[in-house]
Design an enzyme around this catalytic site. Structure first.
Site, short mmCIF file in Angstrom:
data_model
loop_
_atom_site.label_atom_id
_atom_site.label_comp_id
_atom_site.label_asym_id
_atom_site.label_seq_id
_atom_site.Cartn_x
_atom_site.Cartn_y
_atom_site.Cartn_z
N CYS A 102 53.77 48.03 5.80
CA CYS A 102 54.55 47.30 6.52
C CYS A 102 53.89 46.16 6.60
O CYS A 102 54.18 44.92 6.48
CB CYS A 102 54.55 47.78 8.21
SG CYS A 102 55.68 48.92 8.31
C1 BEZ Z 1 52.94 52.66 6.17
O1 BEZ Z 1 53.54 51.21 6.66
O2 BEZ Z 1 52.06 52.51 5.44
C2 BEZ Z 1 53.31 53.47 7.28
C3 BEZ Z 1 53.97 53.64 8.13
C4 BEZ Z 1 54.56 54.41 9.44
C5 BEZ Z 1 53.07 55.82 9.31
C6 BEZ Z 1 52.49 55.39 7.96
C7 BEZ Z 1 52.17 54.76 7.77
#
Ligand code: BEZ
Length: 180
Positions: free
Chosen positions: A56
């Site tokens: 994200c």
């Molecule tokens: C990520 O955006 O990389 C992520 C999202 C949720 C859990 C772990 C990583």
């Protein structure tokens, strides 16, 4: 698939800067409703599992910010990023990302995400209830296009990311315009 449906009417508890408060933390609560964010506008909403998480923060949010001008050219008035995180966390994330174009919506209680049918358990990561990753084009509160990552499930051990990327959504916006 929520195409043609009206998005839920909820109240989001935001924190806004107010210099009249003074002191080291000049912020106050400001309630904003679904109508405040979505009424009379054609927007992109994207929803993700958590502020500050790697995909994200490294790809999805910064790429939407970079491509904001292209979305505008496709008739998008606002780009909103929502997450089941409170207003303090979302504000800190926005500040760390130097956001100017994308606006963050704190869905701290998860009410909007739950009513969208997108709330999932992420207890396997110690996150509790969060949003499945999805995006939508929403026109005056009605879902016009829907981009949901595959594999919607509780405690999913992967984090699919592709359909809800800004690149994919832009491509769709451009091709549906050509087709229209
Ligand atoms: C990520 O955006 O990389 C992520 C999202 C949720 C859990 C772990 C990583």
């Amino acid at each position: 698939m929520l195409i043609g449906k009206r998005i839920p009417n909820v109240t989001f508890r935001t924190r806004v800067r107010d210099e009249s408060i003074g002191g080291p933390n000049p912020f106050r609560w400001e309630d904003k409703t679904t109508a405040d964010y979505f009424g009379g506008k054609r927007v992109v909403l994207f929803s993700l599992p958590g502020a500050f998480t790697p995909t994200c923060s490294t790809y999805q949010l910064p790429d939407f910010e970079k491509l904001a001008g292209e979305f505008k050219a496709e008739g998008i008035d606002e780009i909103y990023c929502i997450s089941v995180n409170d207003a303090f966390v979302m504000n800190a994330w926005g500040k760390s990302q130097n956001l100017e174009k994308v606006k963050l919506i704190p869905d701290g209680s998860g009410e909007f995400t739950r009513k969208m049918g997108m709330l999932v358990a992420k207890d396997n990561l110690g996150f509790g209830m969060r949003s499945w990753r999805y995006a939508a084009i929403i026109n005056d509160g009605i879902v016009e296009q829907w981009f949901e990552e595959e594999g919607y499930s509780d405690n999913c051990d992967s984090d699919p990311y592709g359909v809800s990327s800004p690149q994919n959504i832009l491509e769709n916006l451009k091709s549906t315009k050509i087709a229209a």
